[in-house]
Design a protein around this motif. Structure first.
Motif, PDB file in Angstrom:
ATOM      1  N   MET A  60       0.851  -1.417  -0.076  1.00 35.99           N
ATOM      2  CA  MET A  60      -0.065  -0.146   0.006  1.00 35.99           C
ATOM      3  C   MET A  60       0.860   1.265  -0.013  1.00 35.99           C
ATOM      4  SD  MET A  60      -3.059  -1.022  -0.409  1.00 35.99           S
ATOM      5  CE  MET A  60      -4.074   0.175   0.047  1.00 35.99           C
ATOM      6  N   ASP A  61       2.243   1.089   0.510  1.00 31.73           N
ATOM      7  CA  ASP A  61       2.835   2.210   0.371  1.00 31.73           C
ATOM      8  C   ASP A  61       3.197   2.894  -0.724  1.00 31.73           C
ATOM      9  OD1 ASP A  61       3.171   2.351   3.036  1.00 31.73           O
ATOM     10  OD2 ASP A  61       4.853   1.137   3.136  1.00 31.73           O
ATOM     11  N   LYS A  62       3.318   1.853  -1.880  1.00 35.20           N
ATOM     12  CA  LYS A  62       3.569   2.363  -3.325  1.00 35.20           C
ATOM     13  C   LYS A  62       2.471   2.754  -4.011  1.00 35.20           C
ATOM     14  CE  LYS A  62       7.152  -1.259  -4.228  1.00 35.20           C
ATOM     15  NZ  LYS A  62       7.630  -2.288  -4.777  1.00 35.20           N
ATOM     16  N   SER A  63       1.144   2.610  -3.650  1.00 39.88           N
ATOM     17  CA  SER A  63       0.127   3.108  -4.024  1.00 39.88           C
ATOM     18  C   SER A  63      -0.303   4.629  -3.761  1.00 39.88           C
ATOM     19  CB  SER A  63      -1.142   2.289  -3.402  1.00 39.88           C
ATOM     20  OG  SER A  63      -1.240   0.812  -3.705  1.00 39.88           O
ATOM     21  N   SER A  64      -0.927   5.271  -4.846  1.00 39.11           N
ATOM     22  CA  SER A  64      -1.305   6.590  -4.745  1.00 39.11           C
ATOM     23  C   SER A  64      -2.533   6.667  -5.530  1.00 39.11           C
ATOM     24  CB  SER A  64      -0.524   7.445  -5.472  1.00 39.11           C
ATOM     25  OG  SER A  64      -0.167   7.204  -6.822  1.00 39.11           O
ATOM     26  N   ILE A  65      -3.276   7.837  -5.165  1.00 38.88           N
ATOM     27  CA  ILE A  65      -4.760   8.010  -5.673  1.00 38.88           C
ATOM     28  C   ILE A  65      -4.607   9.392  -6.262  1.00 38.88           C
ATOM     29  CG2 ILE A  65      -5.662   9.087  -3.624  1.00 38.88           C
ATOM     30  CD1 ILE A  65      -8.345   7.342  -4.016  1.00 38.88           C
ATOM     31  N   HIS A  66      -5.365   9.559  -7.291  1.00 36.29           N
ATOM     32  CA  HIS A  66      -5.675  10.839  -8.087  1.00 36.29           C
ATOM     33  C   HIS A  66      -6.893  11.262  -7.980  1.00 36.29           C
ATOM     34  CE1 HIS A  66      -4.704  13.834 -11.134  1.00 36.29           C
ATOM     35  NE2 HIS A  66      -6.173  13.576 -11.799  1.00 36.29           N
ATOM     36  N   PHE A  67      -7.362  12.543  -7.642  1.00 32.16           N
ATOM     37  CA  PHE A  67      -8.517  13.197  -7.464  1.00 32.16           C
ATOM     38  C   PHE A  67      -8.822  14.157  -8.349  1.00 32.16           C
ATOM     39  CE2 PHE A  67      -7.458  11.840  -3.200  1.00 32.16           C
ATOM     40  CZ  PHE A  67      -8.868  10.997  -2.683  1.00 32.16           C
ATOM     41  N   ALA A  68     -10.117  14.407  -8.961  1.00 40.76           N
ATOM     42  CA  ALA A  68     -10.403  15.457  -9.671  1.00 40.76           C
ATOM     43  C   ALA A  68     -10.248  16.792  -8.992  1.00 40.76           C
ATOM     44  CB  ALA A  68     -11.861  15.288 -10.239  1.00 40.76           C
ATOM     45  N   LYS A  69     -10.018  17.878  -9.951  1.00 44.56           N
ATOM     46  CA  LYS A  69      -9.874  19.310  -9.451  1.00 44.56           C
ATOM     47  C   LYS A  69     -10.916  19.888  -8.496  1.00 44.56           C
ATOM     48  CE  LYS A  69      -6.860  20.922 -13.471  1.00 44.56           C
ATOM     49  NZ  LYS A  69      -7.055  21.592 -14.472  1.00 44.56           N
ATOM     50  N   GLY A  70     -12.286  19.421  -8.874  1.00 44.83           N
ATOM     51  CA  GLY A  70     -13.294  19.786  -8.024  1.00 44.83           C
ATOM     52  C   GLY A  70     -13.533  19.034  -6.698  1.00 44.83           C
TER      53      GLY A  70
ATOM     54  N   GLY B 259     -13.323  18.040  -2.962  1.00 43.55           N
ATOM     55  CA  GLY B 259     -13.102  18.749  -1.679  1.00 43.55           C
ATOM     56  C   GLY B 259     -11.929  18.088  -0.948  1.00 43.55           C
ATOM     57  N   GLN B 260     -11.353  18.727  -0.013  1.00 39.11           N
ATOM     58  CA  GLN B 260     -10.425  18.421   0.791  1.00 39.11           C
ATOM     59  C   GLN B 260     -11.237  17.336   1.640  1.00 39.11           C
ATOM     60  OE1 GLN B 260      -7.253  18.739   0.313  1.00 39.11           O
ATOM     61  NE2 GLN B 260      -6.612  17.162   2.200  1.00 39.11           N
ATOM     62  N   GLY B 261     -12.117  17.571   2.262  1.00 36.96           N
ATOM     63  CA  GLY B 261     -12.658  16.606   3.281  1.00 36.96           C
ATOM     64  C   GLY B 261     -12.930  15.308   2.548  1.00 36.96           C
ATOM     65  N   VAL B 262     -13.479  15.290   1.379  1.00 40.65           N
ATOM     66  CA  VAL B 262     -13.894  14.115   0.662  1.00 40.65           C
ATOM     67  C   VAL B 262     -12.445  13.400   0.246  1.00 40.65           C
ATOM     68  CG1 VAL B 262     -14.728  13.152  -1.534  1.00 40.65           C
ATOM     69  CG2 VAL B 262     -15.859  15.058  -0.357  1.00 40.65           C
ATOM     70  N   ARG B 263     -11.403  14.035  -0.045  1.00 42.03           N
ATOM     71  CA  ARG B 263     -10.233  13.383  -0.255  1.00 42.03           C
ATOM     72  C   ARG B 263      -9.560  12.501   0.870  1.00 42.03           C
ATOM     73  NH1 ARG B 263      -6.863  17.443  -4.038  1.00 42.03           N
ATOM     74  NH2 ARG B 263      -8.571  18.066  -5.539  1.00 42.03           N
ATOM     75  N   GLU B 264      -9.760  13.061   2.039  1.00 39.52           N
ATOM     76  CA  GLU B 264      -9.183  12.491   3.124  1.00 39.52           C
ATOM     77  C   GLU B 264     -10.025  11.498   3.586  1.00 39.52           C
ATOM     78  OE1 GLU B 264      -9.048  15.684   6.211  1.00 39.52           O
ATOM     79  OE2 GLU B 264      -7.307  16.937   5.091  1.00 39.52           O
TER      80      GLU B 264
ATOM     81  N   ILE C 258     -11.798   9.362   1.525  1.00 39.68           N
ATOM     82  CA  ILE C 258     -11.548   8.185   0.778  1.00 39.68           C
ATOM     83  C   ILE C 258     -10.038   7.695   0.967  1.00 39.68           C
ATOM     84  CG2 ILE C 258     -11.346   7.954  -1.673  1.00 39.68           C
ATOM     85  CD1 ILE C 258     -13.440   9.696  -2.273  1.00 39.68           C
ATOM     86  N   MET C 259      -9.203   8.503   1.208  1.00 41.73           N
ATOM     87  CA  MET C 259      -7.855   8.105   1.521  1.00 41.73           C
ATOM     88  C   MET C 259      -7.809   7.057   2.609  1.00 41.73           C
ATOM     89  SD  MET C 259      -5.787  11.530   0.455  1.00 41.73           S
ATOM     90  CE  MET C 259      -3.945  10.767   0.745  1.00 41.73           C
ATOM     91  N   ASP C 260      -8.715   7.524   3.861  1.00 43.48           N
ATOM     92  CA  ASP C 260      -8.676   6.734   4.958  1.00 43.48           C
ATOM     93  C   ASP C 260      -9.351   5.445   4.570  1.00 43.48           C
ATOM     94  OD1 ASP C 260      -7.408   8.474   6.602  1.00 43.48           O
ATOM     95  OD2 ASP C 260      -9.031   9.462   7.234  1.00 43.48           O
ATOM     96  N   ILE C 261     -10.453   5.528   3.894  1.00 42.49           N
ATOM     97  CA  ILE C 261     -11.005   4.228   3.512  1.00 42.49           C
ATOM     98  C   ILE C 261     -10.368   3.389   3.108  1.00 42.49           C
ATOM     99  CG2 ILE C 261     -13.116   3.205   2.227  1.00 42.49           C
ATOM    100  CD1 ILE C 261     -14.809   6.009   3.033  1.00 42.49           C
ATOM    101  N   LEU C 262      -9.700   3.936   1.995  1.00 44.94           N
ATOM    102  CA  LEU C 262      -8.788   2.916   1.141  1.00 44.94           C
ATOM    103  C   LEU C 262      -7.281   2.410   1.536  1.00 44.94           C
ATOM    104  CD1 LEU C 262      -9.545   4.585  -2.372  1.00 44.94           C
ATOM    105  CD2 LEU C 262     -10.641   2.439  -1.530  1.00 44.94           C
ATOM    106  N   ASP C 263      -6.910   3.325   2.821  1.00 46.90           N
ATOM    107  CA  ASP C 263      -5.891   3.052   3.059  1.00 46.90           C
ATOM    108  C   ASP C 263      -4.648   3.544   2.456  1.00 46.90           C
ATOM    109  OD1 ASP C 263      -4.075   2.861   5.474  1.00 46.90           O
ATOM    110  OD2 ASP C 263      -3.858   0.627   5.047  1.00 46.90           O
ATOM    111  N   VAL C 264      -5.028   4.497   1.526  1.00 41.45           N
ATOM    112  CA  VAL C 264      -3.821   4.914   0.651  1.00 41.45           C
ATOM    113  C   VAL C 264      -3.331   6.256   1.133  1.00 41.45           C
ATOM    114  CG1 VAL C 264      -3.542   5.572  -1.842  1.00 41.45           C
ATOM    115  CG2 VAL C 264      -4.858   3.453  -1.476  1.00 41.45           C
ATOM    116  N   HIS C 265      -2.196   6.727   1.323  1.00 38.62           N
ATOM    117  CA  HIS C 265      -1.872   7.909   1.724  1.00 38.62           C
ATOM    118  C   HIS C 265      -1.034   8.692   0.736  1.00 38.62           C
ATOM    119  CE1 HIS C 265      -3.940   6.718   5.543  1.00 38.62           C
ATOM    120  NE2 HIS C 265      -2.905   5.677   5.382  1.00 38.62           N
TER     121      HIS C 265
END
Length: 185
Positions: A1-11, A13-18, A20-27
């Motif tokens: 999981m340390d090698k994984s990354s996630i890409h978010f669309a420009k629109g 929000g920061q709260g949604v990003r955080e 989703i990152m917590d749920i998927l355990d991708v930081h």
């Protein structure tokens, strides 16, 4: 999981990003503009977004123009290299018609050649050259039709494998209430 990354669309929000990152355990967030050689954000201006394809084909052809090649050598280079450059992007996006025509034009110019900066005469229409060999053509691919064929293959996969991960994600994003044929995108 340390090698994984996630890409978010420009629109997004920061709260949604955080969350989703917590749920998927991708930081790790992907900040690059390209992934697997393609732009991660195409946007509305598709001509500018796909300029790298035109440049990639031109760069290949420009290096070959200086060499004296037989017609068989030119045919192999066009079919196996120049027409393969945009294939991955064409399987994911519909390229603008003007870009497809420009790429075909570059291939035609390379095929017929030039002498002292002047184009040589084109003795056969491009439509004849894109016909299969058994019908008297050379078998070059018409870029726009090949693009549509690749996208049709993706649509076929969505229809025949509706339970696949990619089909479920695309359905949730682009046509949640309607079926594939009822969507407008």
């Amino acid at each position: 999981m340390d090698k994984s990354s996630i890409h978010f669309a420009k629109g997004c929000g920061q709260g949604v990003r955080e969350e989703i990152m917590d749920i998927l355990d991708v930081h790790n967030m992907a900040l690059s503009e390209k992934y697997l050689g393609m732009l991660t954000d195409v946007g509305v201006s598709t001509n500018g977004a796909f300029k790298y394809l035109k440049d990639g084909v031109w760069k290949k052809i420009q290096g070959w123009m200086e060499q004296t090649l037989s017609t068989g050598g030119k045919e192999v280079l066009i079919k196996s290299v120049a027409q393969a450059v945009p294939t991955y992007s064409m399987a994911c996006f519909r390229l603008p018609r003007g870009l497809c025509q420009h790429i075909d034009g570059l291939l035609r110019k390379f095929w017929w050649g030039s002498k002292e900066g002047k184009r040589k005469t084109c003795w056969v229409a491009w439509e004849e050259m894109t016909k299969p060999k058994y019908l008297g053509g050379i078998g070059f691919r018409e870029t726009e039709l090949f693009n549509l064929a690749l996208l049709t293959r993706q649509a076929w996969r969505l229809l025949t494998e509706p339970d696949s991960l990619s089909a479920r994600v695309l359905k949730a994003v682009y046509f949640p209430e309607r079926g594939f044929f009822g969507s407008r995108t």
